[in-house]
Scaffold this motif. Structure first.
Motif, PDB file in Angstrom:
ATOM      1  N   ASN A   7       0.887  -1.274  -0.060  1.00  0.00           N
ATOM      2  CA  ASN A   7       0.107   0.048  -0.024  1.00  0.00           C
ATOM      3  C   ASN A   7       0.764   1.185  -0.019  1.00  0.00           C
ATOM      4  O   ASN A   7       0.549   2.525  -0.159  1.00  0.00           O
ATOM      5  CB  ASN A   7      -1.111  -0.152   1.071  1.00  0.00           C
ATOM      6  CG  ASN A   7      -0.412   0.046   2.368  1.00  0.00           C
ATOM      7  OD1 ASN A   7       0.825  -0.618   2.621  1.00  0.00           O
ATOM      8  ND2 ASN A   7      -0.804   0.569   3.317  1.00  0.00           N
ATOM      9  N   THR A  11       0.041   2.265  -6.284  1.00  0.00           N
ATOM     10  CA  THR A  11      -0.930   1.564  -7.042  1.00  0.00           C
ATOM     11  C   THR A  11      -2.439   1.943  -6.298  1.00  0.00           C
ATOM     12  O   THR A  11      -2.270   1.745  -4.911  1.00  0.00           O
ATOM     13  CB  THR A  11      -0.764   0.235  -7.225  1.00  0.00           C
ATOM     14  OG1 THR A  11      -0.522  -0.607  -5.824  1.00  0.00           O
ATOM     15  CG2 THR A  11       0.412  -0.139  -8.325  1.00  0.00           C
ATOM     16  N   ALA A  12      -3.500   1.524  -6.886  1.00  0.00           N
ATOM     17  CA  ALA A  12      -4.665   1.759  -6.109  1.00  0.00           C
ATOM     18  C   ALA A  12      -4.881   0.618  -5.277  1.00  0.00           C
ATOM     19  O   ALA A  12      -4.378  -0.496  -5.622  1.00  0.00           O
ATOM     20  CB  ALA A  12      -5.763   1.947  -7.035  1.00  0.00           C
ATOM     21  N   LEU A  55      -9.525   5.416 -11.105  1.00  0.00           N
ATOM     22  CA  LEU A  55      -8.234   5.265 -10.109  1.00  0.00           C
ATOM     23  C   LEU A  55      -7.969   3.759 -10.254  1.00  0.00           C
ATOM     24  O   LEU A  55      -6.837   3.279  -9.601  1.00  0.00           O
ATOM     25  CB  LEU A  55      -8.614   5.620  -8.731  1.00  0.00           C
ATOM     26  CG  LEU A  55      -9.238   6.987  -8.524  1.00  0.00           C
ATOM     27  CD1 LEU A  55      -9.638   7.131  -6.971  1.00  0.00           C
ATOM     28  CD2 LEU A  55      -8.115   7.910  -8.689  1.00  0.00           C
ATOM     29  N   ILE A  57      -9.186   0.791  -9.184  1.00  0.00           N
ATOM     30  CA  ILE A  57      -9.484   0.013  -8.052  1.00  0.00           C
ATOM     31  C   ILE A  57      -9.970  -1.191  -8.590  1.00  0.00           C
ATOM     32  O   ILE A  57     -10.917  -1.088  -9.466  1.00  0.00           O
ATOM     33  CB  ILE A  57     -10.590   0.777  -7.188  1.00  0.00           C
ATOM     34  CG1 ILE A  57      -9.749   1.835  -6.448  1.00  0.00           C
ATOM     35  CG2 ILE A  57     -11.229  -0.222  -6.215  1.00  0.00           C
ATOM     36  CD1 ILE A  57     -10.615   2.867  -5.607  1.00  0.00           C
ATOM     37  N   GLU A 225      -9.890  10.081  -3.430  1.00  0.00           N
ATOM     38  CA  GLU A 225      -8.325   9.890  -3.634  1.00  0.00           C
ATOM     39  C   GLU A 225      -7.816  10.315  -2.419  1.00  0.00           C
ATOM     40  O   GLU A 225      -6.663   9.704  -1.980  1.00  0.00           O
ATOM     41  CB  GLU A 225      -7.808  11.184  -4.632  1.00  0.00           C
ATOM     42  CG  GLU A 225      -8.363  10.910  -5.970  1.00  0.00           C
ATOM     43  CD  GLU A 225      -8.240  11.827  -7.093  1.00  0.00           C
ATOM     44  OE1 GLU A 225      -7.865  11.529  -8.208  1.00  0.00           O
ATOM     45  OE2 GLU A 225      -8.487  13.319  -6.508  1.00  0.00           O
ATOM     46  N   ILE A 228      -7.403   7.328  -0.131  1.00  0.00           N
ATOM     47  CA  ILE A 228      -6.258   6.512  -0.782  1.00  0.00           C
ATOM     48  C   ILE A 228      -4.937   6.867  -0.348  1.00  0.00           C
ATOM     49  O   ILE A 228      -4.233   6.227  -0.198  1.00  0.00           O
ATOM     50  CB  ILE A 228      -6.582   6.261  -2.009  1.00  0.00           C
ATOM     51  CG1 ILE A 228      -8.028   5.442  -2.407  1.00  0.00           C
ATOM     52  CG2 ILE A 228      -5.346   5.393  -2.985  1.00  0.00           C
ATOM     53  CD1 ILE A 228      -8.334   5.264  -3.977  1.00  0.00           C
ATOM     54  N   HIS A 232      -2.155   5.023   1.641  1.00  0.00           N
ATOM     55  CA  HIS A 232      -0.675   4.886   1.292  1.00  0.00           C
ATOM     56  C   HIS A 232       0.282   5.336   2.576  1.00  0.00           C
ATOM     57  O   HIS A 232       1.322   4.735   2.529  1.00  0.00           O
ATOM     58  CB  HIS A 232      -0.341   5.448   0.000  1.00  0.00           C
ATOM     59  CG  HIS A 232      -1.265   5.028  -1.083  1.00  0.00           C
ATOM     60  ND1 HIS A 232      -0.925   3.652  -1.430  1.00  0.00           N
ATOM     61  CD2 HIS A 232      -1.753   5.444  -1.944  1.00  0.00           C
ATOM     62  CE1 HIS A 232      -1.471   3.321  -2.631  1.00  0.00           C
ATOM     63  NE2 HIS A 232      -2.017   4.414  -3.007  1.00  0.00           N
TER      64      HIS A 232
END
Ligand code: IPE
Ligand code: IPE
Ligand code: MG
Length: 246
Positions: A7, A11-12, A55, A57, A225, A228, A232
């Motif tokens: 993560n 990458t999504a 995105l 996913i 976003e 996400i 990350h």
């Protein structure tokens, strides 16, 4: 299982699940009936499905109606079922064009026959699509899902088709509604509430949880976003001491 530090790449997440909450409060703040919030919530679903696909996913799960939501006033339930019918009739062609596979999880016995037919048609039509899977949790409750899985294991054992020794995590997972769906990496809940409300209890064992104050009807691609990005920044350890030491 994916790499612990996966993560932290760009990458999504493979599977994002969302507890879409706050429709009622959105409407109340505007002096509108709760239904108005649910209607705006459908627009947010449309936006979010599109954003998730853009995105990259792989699986998006949305909690649309819980087994506990059957306790709401009859009129609100009927409004929600009406919106569900509308969504299934009006959006499925578009989902199919976009290469999205639709899956419904939950206690289908409590849904009306015509809704079950719409779901069957939508699942059948989109079955082979591979761009993204949209999982809609409907009349869904995680404890009941686990109870049903346990009952199936017991029935198979009692019938002599399954040895009690063979009952392990994989055996139980394989009997959940989500048998063929990967566990969620990221679970987002909107509206500022910080609870799981009986959603994916088993599957969420190692999910990262992100709680945002945005009410569901106001949720945008930017909010997705941001969640996400927060994902990350987290370090997933899966029980190891550091991400790299598994
Ligand atoms: C989420 O919004 C939609 C469903 C649970 C069906 P709510 O209807 O729970 O809205 P609030 O929590 O009352 O604001
Ligand atoms: C959870 O929201 C269920 C869905 C989003 C469909 P609720 O609004 O029903 O949850 P509680 O009652 O606040 O825990
Ligand atoms: Mg709520």
């Amino acid at each position: 299982m994916r790499d612990a530090d996966d993560n932290r790449s760009n990458t999504a997440p493979a599977h994002v699940a969302i507890i879409m909450d706050g429709n009622g409060r959105w409407a109340k703040a505007r002096g509108l009936p709760r239904t108005a919030g649910h209607k705006k919530g459908v627009d947010a679903v449309r936006r979010t499905v599109e954003a998730a696909r853009e995105l990259g996913i792989g699986t998006l799960t949305i909690f649309s109606f819980s087994s506990e939501n059957w306790r709401r006033p009859e009129e609100e339930i009927s409004d929600l079922m009406g919106l569900l019918r509308f969504y299934l009739r009006s959006e499925v062609a578009e989902l199919h064009r976009a290469g999205i596979r639709l899956r419904v999880i939950g206690d289908r016995n409590r849904l009306s026959d015509d809704i079950n037919r719409l779901i069957d048609n939508a699942e059948g039509l989109t079955r082979d699509n591979r761009v993204m899977t949209l999982v809609v949790a409907l009349s869904y409750g995680s404890r009941l899902e686990i109870v049903h899985a346990a009952r199936r294991l017991a029935e198979e054992a009692a019938a002599g088709r399954l040895s009690p020794d063979a009952i392990d995590e994989d055996a139980l997972s394989a009997r959940l509604y989500t048998a063929d769906i990967p566990d969620p990496d990221l679970i987002i809940r909107t509206s500022g509430e910080k609870r799981i409300s009986n959603f994916l209890l088993w599957q969420a064992a190692y999910a990262e949880l992100v709680f945002v104050d945005t009410l569901w009807p106001d949720f945008t691609k930017r909010d997705l976003e941001a969640a996400i990005e927060e994902f990350h920044r987290r370090e997933r350890r899966f029980g190891a001491t550091t991400a790299g030491s598994r």
